[in-house]
Design an enzyme around this catalytic site. Structure first.
Site, PDB file in Angstrom:
ATOM      1  N   HIS A 307       0.847  -1.195   0.000  1.00  0.00           N
ATOM      2  CA  HIS A 307       0.000   0.000   0.000  1.00  0.00           C
ATOM      3  C   HIS A 307       0.875   1.234   0.000  1.00  0.00           C
ATOM      4  CE1 HIS A 307      -3.186   2.783   1.032  1.00  0.00           C
ATOM      5  NE2 HIS A 307      -4.029   1.842   0.665  1.00  0.00           N
ATOM      6  N   ASP A 364      -8.037  -5.009   0.123  1.00  0.00           N
ATOM      7  CA  ASP A 364      -8.575  -5.865  -0.937  1.00  0.00           C
ATOM      8  C   ASP A 364      -8.239  -7.335  -0.763  1.00  0.00           C
ATOM      9  OD1 ASP A 364      -9.915  -3.960  -2.400  1.00  0.00           O
ATOM     10  OD2 ASP A 364      -8.107  -3.323  -3.449  1.00  0.00           O
TER      11      ASP A 364
HETATM   12  N1  ACO Z   1       4.057  -7.823  -4.725  1.00  0.00           N
HETATM   13  C1  ACO Z   1       5.399  -7.833  -4.883  1.00  0.00           C
HETATM   14  N2  ACO Z   1       6.188  -6.738  -4.761  1.00  0.00           N
HETATM   15  C2  ACO Z   1       5.591  -5.588  -4.449  1.00  0.00           C
HETATM   16  C3  ACO Z   1       4.191  -5.494  -4.262  1.00  0.00           C
HETATM   17  C4  ACO Z   1       3.428  -6.666  -4.410  1.00  0.00           C
HETATM   18  N3  ACO Z   1       2.090  -6.618  -4.255  1.00  0.00           N
HETATM   19  N4  ACO Z   1       3.871  -4.212  -3.980  1.00  0.00           N
HETATM   20  C5  ACO Z   1       5.015  -3.528  -3.984  1.00  0.00           C
HETATM   21  N5  ACO Z   1       6.062  -4.350  -4.256  1.00  0.00           N
HETATM   22  C6  ACO Z   1       7.495  -3.995  -4.301  1.00  0.00           C
HETATM   23  C7  ACO Z   1       7.837  -3.232  -5.580  1.00  0.00           C
HETATM   24  O1  ACO Z   1       8.247  -4.118  -6.597  1.00  0.00           O
HETATM   25  C8  ACO Z   1       8.945  -2.336  -5.087  1.00  0.00           C
HETATM   26  O2  ACO Z   1      10.108  -3.114  -4.975  1.00  0.00           O
HETATM   27  P1  ACO Z   1      11.559  -2.447  -5.272  1.00  0.00           P
HETATM   28  O3  ACO Z   1      11.745  -1.403  -4.215  1.00  0.00           O
HETATM   29  O4  ACO Z   1      12.507  -3.594  -5.168  1.00  0.00           O
HETATM   30  O5  ACO Z   1      11.472  -1.876  -6.661  1.00  0.00           O
HETATM   31  C9  ACO Z   1       8.515  -1.959  -3.665  1.00  0.00           C
HETATM   32  O6  ACO Z   1       7.726  -3.073  -3.229  1.00  0.00           O
HETATM   33  C10 ACO Z   1       7.708  -0.673  -3.572  1.00  0.00           C
HETATM   34  O7  ACO Z   1       6.605  -0.794  -4.463  1.00  0.00           O
HETATM   35  P2  ACO Z   1       5.966   0.442  -5.271  1.00  0.00           P
HETATM   36  O8  ACO Z   1       5.205  -0.107  -6.435  1.00  0.00           O
HETATM   37  O9  ACO Z   1       7.047   1.449  -5.538  1.00  0.00           O
HETATM   38  O10 ACO Z   1       4.994   1.050  -4.181  1.00  0.00           O
HETATM   39  P3  ACO Z   1       3.802   2.024  -4.467  1.00  0.00           P
HETATM   40  O11 ACO Z   1       3.515   2.718  -3.198  1.00  0.00           O
HETATM   41  O12 ACO Z   1       4.058   2.862  -5.681  1.00  0.00           O
HETATM   42  O13 ACO Z   1       2.588   1.025  -4.867  1.00  0.00           O
HETATM   43  C11 ACO Z   1       0.761  -0.456  -4.702  1.00  0.00           C
HETATM   44  C12 ACO Z   1       1.594   0.623  -3.995  1.00  0.00           C
HETATM   45  C13 ACO Z   1       0.309   0.038  -6.093  1.00  0.00           C
HETATM   46  C14 ACO Z   1      -0.495  -0.739  -3.876  1.00  0.00           C
HETATM   47  C15 ACO Z   1       1.605  -1.762  -4.839  1.00  0.00           C
HETATM   48  O14 ACO Z   1       1.980  -2.228  -3.560  1.00  0.00           O
HETATM   49  C16 ACO Z   1       0.873  -2.857  -5.616  1.00  0.00           C
HETATM   50  O15 ACO Z   1       0.942  -2.877  -6.854  1.00  0.00           O
HETATM   51  N6  ACO Z   1       0.149  -3.772  -4.911  1.00  0.00           N
HETATM   52  C17 ACO Z   1      -0.616  -4.796  -5.573  1.00  0.00           C
HETATM   53  C18 ACO Z   1      -1.931  -4.213  -6.085  1.00  0.00           C
HETATM   54  C19 ACO Z   1      -2.908  -3.892  -4.969  1.00  0.00           C
HETATM   55  O16 ACO Z   1      -3.136  -4.690  -4.069  1.00  0.00           O
HETATM   56  N7  ACO Z   1      -3.522  -2.715  -5.072  1.00  0.00           N
HETATM   57  C20 ACO Z   1      -4.548  -2.269  -4.107  1.00  0.00           C
HETATM   58  C21 ACO Z   1      -4.002  -1.190  -3.217  1.00  0.00           C
HETATM   59  S1  ACO Z   1      -5.158  -0.781  -1.990  1.00  0.00           S
HETATM   60  C22 ACO Z   1      -6.296   0.192  -2.771  1.00  0.00           C
HETATM   61  O17 ACO Z   1      -5.994   0.944  -3.645  1.00  0.00           O
HETATM   62  C23 ACO Z   1      -7.626   0.099  -2.337  1.00  0.00           C
END
Ligand code: ACO
Length: 429
Positions: A307, A364
């Site tokens: 998140h 979620d």
């Molecule tokens: N699985 C694996 N790796 C992940 C995940 C995941 N679900 N989420 C983040 N990471 C990793 C990224 O690859 C990144 O790694 P790095 O530093 O080695 O490059 C690090 O964690 C940070 O991730 P970002 O994408 O930069 O974080 P951001 O804050 O931009 O994204 C997000 C947040 C979009 C929710 C992300 O965690 C994600 O895609 N999660 C899966 C989708 C999801 O569940 N979305 C619902 C969010 S809740 C809502 O909106 C109601």
């Protein structure tokens, strides 16, 4: 004593004030930065950028706190109804009994969509994704209520527009579901409460009345409360951004629905169930999917994990996980995907990759399991989220209008070609 920060740029010193919220969150007010220094700030994805002052929702991602208007989400989910929480978000305080009764009556009285909207739906392909359909229908409501187009002039239209949105959203959602099955639509029935009415429109068929089961209606009500607001997230920021141009409220909400649809945002709840089903079909090999999520050469992510703002745990996920156990237990449903989800969470939370990146289950992760137990089809999951988020969008829009906020217009750093001479078509190689 008021705090400031000093910026030294090209040998000159500039001072900027620190603004502090009621929960001691602090921000540097750089509103004079460009005028004074010629600089802008760069923060792609707005990870460090505050876009507004707001008194609606407080969230502390480090400590896993979420409050609507000062009330803990845990307490609201336990003791309030969704419409009570909607009132709280929109008007700032919990309603008295007579205020709540009036609010509920008005919502019921404004819940029947215009015939033209129903006819539009009849022409939409049955396989269309309901998020796109409802976004289009909500936007089209402006055509039927033209005075709502400019609510800064037609202030008397604000409350009817709000009542129509809250009243009609579940009706449109259920009609969309019936359309997907090419089945006759069921009209709203004022004898039911908000969630029972939705369930009745979803699951009754002409001649066969579905009796909404209180356990199911209450579980749905709780899920809607948990989704009702989440401060300046992607879809809410979209609603405020569109509203800042003085566009009508239906258009703002339609834009919010579209922003919510994406799988990085609300679309994740559908993706979670699809992922859990995939793992189940693959023999329940949870560890394999955890490894895939960690592999930087693989685009797979654990859906429902991570998140932008929660870096400890998502308080909503905790409540939903408990609710999933309760609801499935009460309904006597055994869902293998719940066990897979729990195993996935357990493995991921012990894994260095997820620990170091502070990735936890989000709202979620378990919500889809409950929705499915309630009989809601997977394609409708994100739309359920939209019904829940609606009062939050409305409250944020109303606050923005009352704050007379300036139009949202970020700047950029241009990295394209410098000026070049036009080459006539015949001379181009
Ligand atoms: N699985 C694996 N790796 C992940 C995940 C995941 N679900 N989420 C983040 N990471 C990793 C990224 O690859 C990144 O790694 P790095 O530093 O080695 O490059 C690090 O964690 C940070 O991730 P970002 O994408 O930069 O974080 P951001 O804050 O931009 O994204 C997000 C947040 C979009 C929710 C992300 O965690 C994600 O895609 N999660 C899966 C989708 C999801 O569940 N979305 C619902 C969010 S809740 C809502 O909106 C109601």
């Amino acid at each position: 004593m008021s705090q400031t920060v000093e910026l030294i740029y090209e040998g000159k010193s500039y001072t900027y004030p620190i603004k502090e919220g009621t929960e001691n969150e602090k921000a540097i007010d750089i509103s004079k930065l460009r005028d004074e220094t010629g600089l802008i700030t760069m923060d792609v994805g707005y990870k460090n950028t505050g876009s507004t002052y707001s008194s609606i929702t407080f969230l502390d991602g480090e400590q896993g706190i979420l409050r609507y208007r000062g009330y803990d989400i845990e307490e609201l989910a336990e003791k309030a109804t969704f419409l009570e929480v909607s009132y709280l978000l929109i008007f700032g305080d919990l309603p008295t009994q007579s205020q709540l009764s009036h609010f509920e009556e008005q919502i019921k009285a404004h819940s029947l969509p215009p015939e033209g909207i129903v006819k539009m739906l009849d022409h939409i392909p049955s396989e269309a994704h309901p998020m796109g359909v409802v976004a289009a229908l909500v936007s089209a409501l402006t055509a039927f209520y033209p005075k709502s187009w400019d609510l800064s002039v037609n202030k008397d239209e604000i409350m009817p527009t709000i009542y129509r949105l809250i009243g009609m959203m579940p009706v449109l959602a259920a009609m969309c579901y019936k359309n997907s099955m090419k089945a006759p639509k069921i009209m709203p029935n004022p004898k039911y409460d908000y969630c029972s009415n939705f369930l009745n429109m979803m699951f009754s068929t002409p001649g066969i009345l579905y009796t909404p089961y209180p356990v199911v209606a209450q579980a749905l009500d709780k899920l809607l409360i948990l989704h009702a607001d989440h401060e300046q997230n992607c879809s809410t920021s979209t609603v405020r951004t569109v509203g800042s141009s003085q566009a009508g409220l239906y258009s703002c909400i339609s834009a919010g629905i579209s922003a919510l649809w994406g799988k990085s945002h609300g679309g994740a709840n559908q993706e979670v169930i699809e992922m859990l089903e995939q793992i189940k079909a693959d023999g329940g090999n949870v560890a394999k999917y955890v490894e895939m999520a960690k592999d930087k050469n693989n685009s797979f992510r654990l859906m429902g994990f991570g998140h932008r703002v929660y870096k400890n745990f998502d308080p909503r996920a905790k409540i939903i996980k408990k609710a999933a156990d309760e609801v499935l237990g009460k309904l006597g449903i055994s869902d293998p995907t719940l066990e897979i989800a729990k195993k996935l969470e357990e493995i991921a939370l012990k894994d260095e990759y997820f620990i170091s990146r502070k990735l936890f289950p989000n709202v979620d992760f378990y919500s889809g399991i409950i929705y499915r137990a309630l009989g809601i089809p997977v394609e409708m999951f994100t739309l359920m989220f939209a019904i829940g988020r609606l009062p939050g969008w409305i409250a944020q829009w109303k606050e923005m209008i009352e704050q007379k906020q300036a139009i949202v217009r970020p700047r950029q750093i241009y990295i394209g070609p410098k000026q070049r001479a036009f080459v006539p078509l015949a001379e181009r190689k």
